[in-house]
Design a protein around this motif. Structure first.
Motif, PDB file in Angstrom:
ATOM      1  N   SER A   7       0.713  -1.203   0.290  1.00 21.58           N
ATOM      2  CA  SER A   7       0.028   0.109  -0.124  1.00 21.58           C
ATOM      3  C   SER A   7       0.808   1.190  -0.221  1.00 21.58           C
ATOM      4  CB  SER A   7      -0.963   0.023   1.166  1.00 21.58           C
ATOM      5  OG  SER A   7      -1.662   1.109   1.515  1.00 21.58           O
ATOM      6  N   ASP A   8       0.423   2.198  -0.613  1.00 14.57           N
ATOM      7  CA  ASP A   8       1.105   3.523  -0.426  1.00 14.57           C
ATOM      8  C   ASP A   8       0.739   4.228   0.758  1.00 14.57           C
ATOM      9  OD1 ASP A   8       2.153   3.372  -3.111  1.00 14.57           O
ATOM     10  OD2 ASP A   8       0.489   4.333  -3.927  1.00 14.57           O
ATOM     11  N   ALA A   9      -0.154   3.734   1.512  1.00 14.81           N
ATOM     12  CA  ALA A   9      -0.425   4.425   2.818  1.00 14.81           C
ATOM     13  C   ALA A   9       0.423   4.515   3.871  1.00 14.81           C
ATOM     14  CB  ALA A   9      -1.963   3.588   3.473  1.00 14.81           C
ATOM     15  N   ASP A  10       0.533   5.357   4.885  1.00 19.04           N
ATOM     16  CA  ASP A  10       1.329   5.533   5.974  1.00 19.04           C
ATOM     17  C   ASP A  10       1.391   4.210   6.724  1.00 19.04           C
ATOM     18  OD1 ASP A  10       3.118   7.293   7.572  1.00 19.04           O
ATOM     19  OD2 ASP A  10       1.473   6.970   9.088  1.00 19.04           O
ATOM     20  N   GLU A  11       2.561   3.942   7.006  1.00 20.31           N
ATOM     21  CA  GLU A  11       2.469   2.640   7.712  1.00 20.31           C
ATOM     22  C   GLU A  11       2.072   2.587   9.237  1.00 20.31           C
ATOM     23  OE1 GLU A  11       6.361  -0.529   9.116  1.00 20.31           O
ATOM     24  OE2 GLU A  11       6.537   0.882   7.504  1.00 20.31           O
ATOM     25  N   ALA A  12       2.127   3.862   9.736  1.00 23.34           N
ATOM     26  CA  ALA A  12       1.591   3.781  11.135  1.00 23.34           C
ATOM     27  C   ALA A  12       0.094   4.108  11.111  1.00 23.34           C
ATOM     28  CB  ALA A  12       2.282   5.339  11.766  1.00 23.34           C
ATOM     29  N   HIS A  13      -0.408   4.587   9.806  1.00 23.75           N
ATOM     30  CA  HIS A  13      -1.823   4.433   9.794  1.00 23.75           C
ATOM     31  C   HIS A  13      -2.238   3.194   9.619  1.00 23.75           C
ATOM     32  CE1 HIS A  13      -5.704   6.051   8.763  1.00 23.75           C
ATOM     33  NE2 HIS A  13      -5.566   5.409   7.628  1.00 23.75           N
ATOM     34  N   LEU A  14      -1.658   2.256   8.810  1.00 27.88           N
ATOM     35  CA  LEU A  14      -1.796   0.922   8.523  1.00 27.88           C
ATOM     36  C   LEU A  14      -1.749   0.148   9.879  1.00 27.88           C
ATOM     37  CD1 LEU A  14      -0.395   0.145   5.151  1.00 27.88           C
ATOM     38  CD2 LEU A  14      -2.825   0.570   5.617  1.00 27.88           C
ATOM     39  N   GLY A  15      -0.682   0.531  10.715  1.00 24.84           N
ATOM     40  CA  GLY A  15      -0.785  -0.196  12.051  1.00 24.84           C
ATOM     41  C   GLY A  15      -1.975   0.046  12.794  1.00 24.84           C
TER      42      GLY A  15
END
Length: 85
Positions: A7-15
């Motif tokens: 994903s291109d999404a922020d890793e912290a957000h995905l976390g």
């Protein structure tokens, strides 16, 4: 549970999102977690989240209606006072 995804999404957000999913699965209880497949667990969580989204959207629409009415009445009162001045 751990899942791999690109994903291109922020890793912290995905976390944070994955923590939410895991919390929802844990809230179903150990019996359900033992008897249901991961796909079933995710489907139940997805349905719950979708229901919450629909309810939140309904509340947002209702609140928007109340705010529009209140603002409209306030503007009308201001207009009347300005006309009387």
């Amino acid at each position: 549970a751990r899942y791999r995804m690109a994903s291109d999404a922020d890793e912290a957000h995905l976390g944070r999102l994955s923590e939410l999913i895991n919390e929802r699965i844990d809230a179903l209880g150990p019996k359900v977690a033992k008897t249901a497949t991961p796909a079933q667990l995710l489907a139940v969580v997805a349905l719950g989240l979708a229901d919450e989204l629909v309810q939140a959207e309904q509340r947002r629409r209702e609140l928007e209606h109340v705010v529009r009415d209140s603002v409209g009445r306030a503007i009308a009162r201001i207009d009347r006072r300005l006309a009387d001045a």
